[in-house]
Write a protein that holds these residues in place. Structure first.
Motif, PDB file in Angstrom:
ATOM      1  N   THR A 131      72.595  59.967  54.174  1.00  0.00           N
ATOM      2  CA  THR A 131      72.860  58.526  54.130  1.00  0.00           C
ATOM      3  C   THR A 131      74.220  58.246  54.750  1.00  0.00           C
ATOM      4  O   THR A 131      75.225  58.889  54.420  1.00  0.00           O
ATOM      5  CB  THR A 131      72.836  58.001  52.687  1.00  0.00           C
ATOM      6  N   LYS A 132      74.252  57.270  55.631  1.00  0.00           N
ATOM      7  CA  LYS A 132      75.501  56.853  56.268  1.00  0.00           C
ATOM      8  C   LYS A 132      75.788  55.410  55.846  1.00  0.00           C
ATOM      9  O   LYS A 132      74.914  54.544  55.903  1.00  0.00           O
ATOM     10  CB  LYS A 132      75.380  56.933  57.790  1.00  0.00           C
ATOM     11  N   THR A 133      77.024  55.146  55.396  1.00  0.00           N
ATOM     12  CA  THR A 133      77.425  53.806  54.972  1.00  0.00           C
ATOM     13  C   THR A 133      78.488  53.264  55.915  1.00  0.00           C
ATOM     14  O   THR A 133      79.535  53.892  56.115  1.00  0.00           O
ATOM     15  CB  THR A 133      77.959  53.818  53.530  1.00  0.00           C
ATOM     16  N   VAL A 186      82.428  54.564  51.645  1.00  0.00           N
ATOM     17  CA  VAL A 186      82.171  54.076  53.000  1.00  0.00           C
ATOM     18  C   VAL A 186      82.554  55.177  53.994  1.00  0.00           C
ATOM     19  O   VAL A 186      83.674  55.697  53.956  1.00  0.00           O
ATOM     20  CB  VAL A 186      82.977  52.791  53.290  1.00  0.00           C
ATOM     21  N   ASP A 187      81.621  55.518  54.871  1.00  0.00           N
ATOM     22  CA  ASP A 187      81.908  56.515  55.904  1.00  0.00           C
ATOM     23  C   ASP A 187      82.720  55.905  57.046  1.00  0.00           C
ATOM     24  O   ASP A 187      83.690  56.495  57.525  1.00  0.00           O
ATOM     25  CB  ASP A 187      80.601  57.094  56.463  1.00  0.00           C
ATOM     26  N   PRO A 227      62.725  50.017  57.143  1.00  0.00           N
ATOM     27  CA  PRO A 227      62.602  51.262  56.396  1.00  0.00           C
ATOM     28  C   PRO A 227      63.882  52.096  56.509  1.00  0.00           C
ATOM     29  O   PRO A 227      64.386  52.335  57.605  1.00  0.00           O
ATOM     30  CB  PRO A 227      61.416  51.972  57.077  1.00  0.00           C
ATOM     31  N   ASN A 228      64.453  52.447  55.360  1.00  0.00           N
ATOM     32  CA  ASN A 228      65.659  53.279  55.287  1.00  0.00           C
ATOM     33  C   ASN A 228      66.933  52.578  55.769  1.00  0.00           C
ATOM     34  O   ASN A 228      67.949  53.224  56.029  1.00  0.00           O
ATOM     35  CB  ASN A 228      65.472  54.577  56.079  1.00  0.00           C
ATOM     36  N   VAL A 229      66.881  51.246  55.889  1.00  0.00           N
ATOM     37  CA  VAL A 229      68.073  50.484  56.271  1.00  0.00           C
ATOM     38  C   VAL A 229      68.223  49.296  55.312  1.00  0.00           C
ATOM     39  O   VAL A 229      67.287  48.526  55.136  1.00  0.00           O
ATOM     40  CB  VAL A 229      67.993  49.959  57.720  1.00  0.00           C
ATOM     41  N   VAL A 272      78.122  45.459  54.234  1.00  0.00           N
ATOM     42  CA  VAL A 272      77.982  46.908  54.072  1.00  0.00           C
ATOM     43  C   VAL A 272      76.541  47.281  54.412  1.00  0.00           C
ATOM     44  O   VAL A 272      75.599  46.681  53.880  1.00  0.00           O
ATOM     45  CB  VAL A 272      78.298  47.348  52.631  1.00  0.00           C
ATOM     46  N   VAL A 273      76.371  48.232  55.304  1.00  0.00           N
ATOM     47  CA  VAL A 273      75.038  48.671  55.738  1.00  0.00           C
ATOM     48  C   VAL A 273      74.871  50.154  55.418  1.00  0.00           C
ATOM     49  O   VAL A 273      75.763  50.960  55.711  1.00  0.00           O
ATOM     50  CB  VAL A 273      74.844  48.440  57.254  1.00  0.00           C
ATOM     51  N   GLN A 274      73.742  50.493  54.822  1.00  0.00           N
ATOM     52  CA  GLN A 274      73.404  51.892  54.558  1.00  0.00           C
ATOM     53  C   GLN A 274      72.170  52.287  55.357  1.00  0.00           C
ATOM     54  O   GLN A 274      71.182  51.554  55.381  1.00  0.00           O
ATOM     55  CB  GLN A 274      73.146  52.128  53.063  1.00  0.00           C
ATOM     56  N   ILE A 275      72.274  53.439  56.006  1.00  0.00           N
ATOM     57  CA  ILE A 275      71.174  53.951  56.829  1.00  0.00           C
ATOM     58  C   ILE A 275      70.840  55.366  56.358  1.00  0.00           C
ATOM     59  O   ILE A 275      71.719  56.235  56.295  1.00  0.00           O
ATOM     60  CB  ILE A 275      71.560  53.977  58.320  1.00  0.00           C
TER      61      ILE A 275
END
Length: 329
Positions: A43-45, A70-71, A15-17, A34-37
């Motif tokens: 949202t953090k990438t 991308v962060d 969930p949310n990942v 690439v991972v988004q959370i």
């Protein structure tokens, strides 16, 4: 072994990942991840290059830029201290080696990674041997793993880059098959190469000369000044390959000393890792970047490369993590 090319669609893993892949262009199947959370309404990438490949490399498609902002980026930095020579330089380089080998009826021993480097070498040699008048010698691939990996490549020409379709006629010429190339089928075939008369080129693993059949070819050929040891890939610190590349006078294999009399040369452009310019370009084309972690490189190289990145982007937060160090992101 089978190869599957993954699409660039998002895949939920919790969930949310979620994550997605981009082609890293390093070896068949390599990927930038690439991972988004999503957490607390934001949202953090985060992205990781893994081993990043090169533009215009044989067989492989070029590394793909990340399309999302991308962060945080974790980037490799293996060759952050150098710029590779153009691939075209390798053609003349190999021709000189083959002509010398024919003149002395000698052998070229090529330690090569079973995945990636071996197939690039076969591709390049096939391309060169198709040139009218180019000197030709028998090429022997003596690595069971490299042979199996090559079979996987043969089954997936549909994912080769567009240049491969220009270099080889798709109806008549398979990139990884040509008349002068043979594959050993068992241990006895490998042993027979010890007494075989040159000229010939033997491609064998491991690429850093730490294990595998290449050790037998080294011990049987490295004391002959007419032979050539052709290094085609990165040699890590404290490996046998690195010591040979650095010019040691003798080496120890199977508890016996051997004098290094063969000519030791390094191919100028056969690297699957992005060079300094290509790494800088990839970082510069990563949109919205706030923090950069430099990994996968020798300490001195990483420090030097970090300064280059700072010069390119003075406001970027650059970190060089130590083993076991933790960061909150």
């Amino acid at each position: 072994m089978q190869y599957f090319k993954l699409g660039r669609d998002w895949t939920d893993i919790a969930p949310n990942v979620r994550f997605k892949f981009y082609d890293a262009g390093h070896i068949l199947g390599s990927a930038v991840i690439v991972v988004q959370i999503k957490e607390n309404g934001s949202t953090k990438t985060i992205a990781f290059t893994g081993d990043l490949g090169r533009k215009n490399a044989p067989i492989l498609c070029d590394p793909e830029y990340i399309q999302e902002d991308v962060d945080i980026l974790l980037s490799e930095s293996t060759y952050g201290d150098r710029v590779h020579e153009p691939f075209e330089r390798t053609e003349a380089f190999i021709q000189d080696i083959i002509e010398r080998t024919i003149k002395h009826q000698a052998k070229v021993i090529v330690p090569a990674f079973a995945l990636g480097r071996t197939q690039e070498l076969i591709y390049l040699l096939h391309k060169l041997f198709n040139i009218q008048g180019f000197p030709k010698i028998p090429i022997v691939l003596d690595s069971p793993l490299a042979t199996r990996v090559t079979e996987v490549f043969k089954k997936h020409r549909n994912v080769f880059d567009s240049q491969s379709w220009k270099d080889f006629d798709p109806k008549k010429d398979l990139p990884l098959v040509f008349d002068h190339l043979t594959f050993t089928e068992g241990v006895q075939d490998s042993i027979a190469l010890n007494s075989a008369i040159g000229p010939m080129m033997i491609i064998s693993a491991s690429g850093m000369m730490e294990a595998g059949r290449v050790l037998h070819h080294l011990k049987n050929n490295i004391e002959n000044p007419n032979n050539t040891i052709l290094i085609t890939g990165f040699q890590a610190e404290n490996t046998l390959g690195r010591r040979i590349q650095d010019g040691v006078k003798s080496i120890r294999i199977f508890n016996r000393e051997y004098r290094v009399r063969a000519q030791v040369v390094t191919a100028p452009a056969l690297s699957a890792h992005a060079d300094q310019k290509e790494l800088l370009d990839y970082i510069a084309n990563t949109k919205g970047l706030k923090k950069l972690f430099l990994v996968h490189g020798e300490q001195g190289i990483i420090n030097m490369f970090a300064e280059l990145v700072r010069g390119q982007n003075p406001n970027l937060d650059i970190q060089i993590p130590e083993r076991g160090q933790e960061f909150e992101i």
